[in-house]
Structures are given as structure tokens and as C-alpha cells.
Design a protein around this motif. Structure first.
Motif, PDB file in Angstrom:
ATOM      1  N   THR A   1     -14.313 -12.632 -18.114  1.00  0.00           N
ATOM      2  CA  THR A   1     -13.421 -11.612 -18.654  1.00  0.00           C
ATOM      3  C   THR A   1     -14.159 -10.295 -18.843  1.00  0.00           C
ATOM      4  OG1 THR A   1     -11.949 -11.093 -20.516  1.00  0.00           O
ATOM      5  CG2 THR A   1     -13.933 -12.317 -21.024  1.00  0.00           C
ATOM      6  N   PHE A   2     -13.406  -9.218 -18.740  1.00  0.00           N
ATOM      7  CA  PHE A   2     -13.913  -7.881 -19.046  1.00  0.00           C
ATOM      8  C   PHE A   2     -12.866  -7.249 -19.949  1.00  0.00           C
ATOM      9  CE2 PHE A   2     -14.531  -3.321 -18.229  1.00  0.00           C
ATOM     10  CZ  PHE A   2     -15.904  -3.205 -18.361  1.00  0.00           C
ATOM     11  N   LEU A   3     -13.147  -7.261 -21.249  1.00  0.00           N
ATOM     12  CA  LEU A   3     -12.167  -6.884 -22.270  1.00  0.00           C
ATOM     13  C   LEU A   3     -12.100  -5.372 -22.461  1.00  0.00           C
ATOM     14  CD1 LEU A   3     -10.278  -7.939 -24.623  1.00  0.00           C
ATOM     15  CD2 LEU A   3     -12.293  -7.692 -26.093  1.00  0.00           C
ATOM     16  N   LEU A   4     -10.877  -4.855 -22.512  1.00  0.00           N
ATOM     17  CA  LEU A   4     -10.656  -3.458 -22.883  1.00  0.00           C
ATOM     18  C   LEU A   4     -10.208  -3.347 -24.338  1.00  0.00           C
ATOM     19  CD1 LEU A   4      -8.857  -2.246 -19.632  1.00  0.00           C
ATOM     20  CD2 LEU A   4     -11.259  -1.930 -20.255  1.00  0.00           C
ATOM     21  N   ALA A   5      -9.308  -4.219 -24.744  1.00  0.00           N
ATOM     22  CA  ALA A   5      -8.800  -4.166 -26.119  1.00  0.00           C
ATOM     23  C   ALA A   5      -8.157  -5.492 -26.474  1.00  0.00           C
ATOM     24  CB  ALA A   5      -7.781  -3.040 -26.278  1.00  0.00           C
ATOM     25  N   GLY A   6      -8.171  -5.790 -27.791  1.00  0.00           N
ATOM     26  CA  GLY A   6      -7.523  -7.008 -28.249  1.00  0.00           C
ATOM     27  C   GLY A   6      -7.357  -7.028 -29.748  1.00  0.00           C
TER      28      GLY A   6
ATOM     29  N   VAL B   1      -1.088  -5.579 -27.082  1.00  0.00           N
ATOM     30  CA  VAL B   1      -1.913  -6.374 -27.993  1.00  0.00           C
ATOM     31  C   VAL B   1      -3.299  -6.625 -27.405  1.00  0.00           C
ATOM     32  CG1 VAL B   1      -2.137  -8.616 -29.164  1.00  0.00           C
ATOM     33  CG2 VAL B   1       0.098  -7.487 -29.037  1.00  0.00           C
ATOM     34  N   THR B   2      -3.346  -7.046 -26.145  1.00  0.00           N
ATOM     35  CA  THR B   2      -4.606  -7.398 -25.487  1.00  0.00           C
ATOM     36  C   THR B   2      -4.584  -6.900 -24.057  1.00  0.00           C
ATOM     37  OG1 THR B   2      -4.767  -9.428 -26.806  1.00  0.00           O
ATOM     38  CG2 THR B   2      -6.116  -9.319 -24.834  1.00  0.00           C
ATOM     39  N   ALA B   3      -5.744  -6.448 -23.567  1.00  0.00           N
ATOM     40  CA  ALA B   3      -5.873  -6.030 -22.172  1.00  0.00           C
ATOM     41  C   ALA B   3      -7.273  -6.345 -21.687  1.00  0.00           C
ATOM     42  CB  ALA B   3      -5.575  -4.541 -22.020  1.00  0.00           C
ATOM     43  N   MET B   4      -7.365  -6.948 -20.517  1.00  0.00           N
ATOM     44  CA  MET B   4      -8.662  -7.308 -19.941  1.00  0.00           C
ATOM     45  C   MET B   4      -8.492  -7.593 -18.451  1.00  0.00           C
ATOM     46  SD  MET B   4      -9.012 -11.237 -21.337  1.00  0.00           S
ATOM     47  CE  MET B   4      -8.267 -10.847 -22.926  1.00  0.00           C
TER      48      MET B   4
ATOM     49  N   GLU C   1     -14.895   0.567 -26.529  1.00  0.00           N
ATOM     50  CA  GLU C   1     -14.970   1.953 -26.067  1.00  0.00           C
ATOM     51  C   GLU C   1     -15.829   2.083 -24.818  1.00  0.00           C
ATOM     52  OE1 GLU C   1     -13.007   4.084 -27.185  1.00  0.00           O
ATOM     53  OE2 GLU C   1     -12.371   3.192 -29.082  1.00  0.00           O
ATOM     54  N   ARG C   2     -16.902   1.313 -24.726  1.00  0.00           N
ATOM     55  CA  ARG C   2     -17.766   1.402 -23.549  1.00  0.00           C
ATOM     56  C   ARG C   2     -17.039   0.903 -22.304  1.00  0.00           C
ATOM     57  NH1 ARG C   2     -23.259   1.834 -24.622  1.00  0.00           N
ATOM     58  NH2 ARG C   2     -23.384   2.418 -22.417  1.00  0.00           N
ATOM     59  N   ASN C   3     -16.298  -0.195 -22.434  1.00  0.00           N
ATOM     60  CA  ASN C   3     -15.548  -0.709 -21.290  1.00  0.00           C
ATOM     61  C   ASN C   3     -14.409   0.228 -20.906  1.00  0.00           C
ATOM     62  OD1 ASN C   3     -17.270  -2.864 -21.362  1.00  0.00           O
ATOM     63  ND2 ASN C   3     -15.721  -4.398 -21.909  1.00  0.00           N
ATOM     64  N   ILE C   4     -13.754   0.814 -21.909  1.00  0.00           N
ATOM     65  CA  ILE C   4     -12.691   1.782 -21.629  1.00  0.00           C
ATOM     66  C   ILE C   4     -13.265   3.003 -20.923  1.00  0.00           C
ATOM     67  CG2 ILE C   4     -11.090   3.404 -22.732  1.00  0.00           C
ATOM     68  CD1 ILE C   4     -10.538   1.196 -24.816  1.00  0.00           C
ATOM     69  N   GLU C   5     -14.440   3.435 -21.335  1.00  0.00           N
ATOM     70  CA  GLU C   5     -15.092   4.567 -20.676  1.00  0.00           C
ATOM     71  C   GLU C   5     -15.380   4.263 -19.212  1.00  0.00           C
ATOM     72  OE1 GLU C   5     -19.308   7.077 -21.111  1.00  0.00           O
ATOM     73  OE2 GLU C   5     -18.622   5.756 -22.725  1.00  0.00           O
ATOM     74  N   MET C   6     -15.628   2.996 -18.908  1.00  0.00           N
ATOM     75  CA  MET C   6     -15.884   2.579 -17.534  1.00  0.00           C
ATOM     76  C   MET C   6     -14.598   2.512 -16.709  1.00  0.00           C
ATOM     77  SD  MET C   6     -18.241  -0.684 -16.515  1.00  0.00           S
ATOM     78  CE  MET C   6     -18.662  -1.069 -14.812  1.00  0.00           C
ATOM     79  N   CYS C   7     -13.460   2.315 -17.376  1.00  0.00           N
ATOM     80  CA  CYS C   7     -12.167   2.171 -16.694  1.00  0.00           C
ATOM     81  C   CYS C   7     -11.123   3.083 -17.343  1.00  0.00           C
ATOM     82  CB  CYS C   7     -11.702   0.718 -16.753  1.00  0.00           C
ATOM     83  SG  CYS C   7     -12.842  -0.471 -16.034  1.00  0.00           S
ATOM     84  N   PRO C   8     -11.340   4.411 -17.346  1.00  0.00           N
ATOM     85  CA  PRO C   8     -10.445   5.303 -18.091  1.00  0.00           C
ATOM     86  C   PRO C   8      -9.035   5.372 -17.527  1.00  0.00           C
ATOM     87  CG  PRO C   8     -11.974   6.573 -16.753  1.00  0.00           C
ATOM     88  CD  PRO C   8     -12.440   5.144 -16.697  1.00  0.00           C
TER      89      PRO C   8
END
Length: 240
Positions: free
Chosen positions: A76-81, A107-110, A87-94
Motif C-alpha cells: 500500500t501507498f497511503l495518502l490519507a485515512g 475517508v481513506t485513499a491509497m 503530507e510527504r506521499n501527497i507531495e509525491m502525488c499532488p
């Protein structure tokens, strides 16, 4: 658990779109906009997949997943949950994160990554107040060698297409191909009428403070720190 069971009964009673195990995508018009931008999401996924071997097994983040998966073939590569944002993963996948803002009640995104040969046995989600969307990003062939059963419906993934289902139904998934399968995995609040919508919102927000969620956040933050420290070290070793 008695409270959760009671709220689940209200969720069934006050569901705006009924309680099918798999939904018609037309029920959620915003899903079409996500499908339209799937290539943008897959473009950002490509950066993540460059370090696929460093991604965590799902059970290494959420310990309850160990009841159905104990290897690293489900990554898994989590963005939010549940109120937490990586924030680091979101920065990688803006752009992916921008597109996800179209999801009401996110609720959750990955990214969910199934290695060849992976099989998740029959199981059900812990709570029926959310629905799940899978957006096919990498779907290997032959397509009859991978799929997901939800309730009594057998479904497959398609690149660029959303599959929306209720994970509170028993479901299982498999990848019997020789290649990796990846979907964008999203949970969102189930559309409900009052008062169930209020009860559901409260329960999901209370979940943020439970030991189960806090443990998952701690596990993810430990992994994230190591992942980006290693990335920094790799950049330092790169030739100039």
C-alpha cells in the motif's frame, strides 16, 4: 460493539441508494470525473512504483489486516485515512490528491498493489458506514485470471474504470496473473438520510481516536520516515 451494530442497522434502514453489494457507477456522478483523469493518476503512480520493493505490506500498517494477509504481496501507498494525511506521499502525488477532492465524504485513499499470485480469502469490512471505490490503474492480462467477488457478484477491474462496492459484504480478491495489479483504493461515507448520516459521521470521527487507528498512524509515520530518508540517501549517491 453493541453501539456499532445498532448504527449499522440504521445505515441499512436509511441508505439513500439502497444496500446492493455492487453499485452502478451512474449512482455517483463524481466517479466519472475521476475516471476521466485516470491517466494523470497512473502517471504519478509510476513514480511510486519505481520504489515498489520499499512499500509496506498492508498488514505492516494496519495490524488487523494480518487476519487475512501476512506477506508483502499486498502493498500500500497511503495518502490519507480517517483524518490522517501523509503530507510527504501527497507531495509525491499532488494531482492524484487534487482529483480526490471530488470524492464527497472521503475517508481513506491509497494505492493498493497486488503482486502475482496474491489471494485475499473471504472477509468483510469492519463497518458498513463507508463504501469503497477501486479505480483500475494497472490491470494485467489475462483478465479472467484476476478479479474480486463481492457478495454473490463476480467482478473484474478495468484500467480507467471505477468499481464501487460495499466492503461490509463478504468479499475476496485474487491475482493469478504473472504481473502486478494496482488500483486506487478509496473509502467514502455511505450516503444516508437523517439521522443515520449524523450518527455515521460521529462514529467515523470518533474512530480517529481509537487505538486501532492511532497504531496505524504510528506505523505509517515510522515507515514514511524511513522511506524518505532512504530516498534522500539515494539522491545523494546519484552521479552528477
Amino acid at each position: 460493539m453493541k453501539l456499532v451494530s445498532w448504527v449499522e442497522r440504521q445505515n441499512l434502514r436509511f441508505a439513500i441508494h439502497g444496500n446492493p453489494c455492487v453499485y452502478d457507477n451512474a449512482t455517483f456522478p463524481w466517479a466519472l470525473e475521476i475516471e476521466r483523469q485516470w491517466l494523470t493518476i497512473r502517471g504519478e503512480l509510476a513514480k511510486v512504483m519505481m520504489r515498489k520493493d520499499a512499500l509496506p505490506g498492508f498488514h505492516e500498517i494496519s495490524s488487523d489486516v494480518a487476519t487475512i494477509s501476512t506477506d508483502r504481496d499486498w502493498k500500500t501507498f497511503l495518502l490519507a485515512g480517517y483524518g490522517f494525511r501523509s503530507e510527504r506521499n501527497i507531495e509525491m502525488c499532488p494531482e492524484t490528491w487534487r482529483i480526490l477532492q471530488n470524492v464527497p465524504g472521503l475517508v481513506t485513499a491509497m494505492f493498493s498493489i497486488f503482486e502475482p499470485g496474491k489471494h485475499l480469502p473471504p472477509h468483510r469490512g469492519p463497518y458498513n458506514g463507508v463504501l469503497r471505490l477501486h479505480l483500475g490503474l494497472i490491470v494485467p492480462e489475462p483478465h479472467d485470471r484476476l478479479g474480486i467477488r463481492v457478495g454473490d457478484q463476480l467482478c473484474g477491474w478495468q484500467e480507467g474504470r471505477a468499481l464501487i462496492f460495499d466492503d461490509a459484504f463478504e468479499h475476496e480478491a485474487w491475482n493469478k496473473t504473472d504481473h502486478t495489479r494496482v488500483v486506487l483504493f478509496v473509502d467514502f461515507r455511505k450516503p444516508l438520510r437523517f439521522p443515520a448520516n449524523l450518527l455515521n459521521w460521529l462514529l467515523l470521527n470518533i474512530a480517529v481516536f481509537t487505538p486501532f487507528i492511532r497504531e496505524g498512524v504510528d506505523n505509517h509515520q515510522a515507515w514514511e520516515k524511513k522511506f524518505y530518508e532512504e530516498a534522500q540517501a539515494l539522491r545523494g549517491q546519484a552521479p552528477v
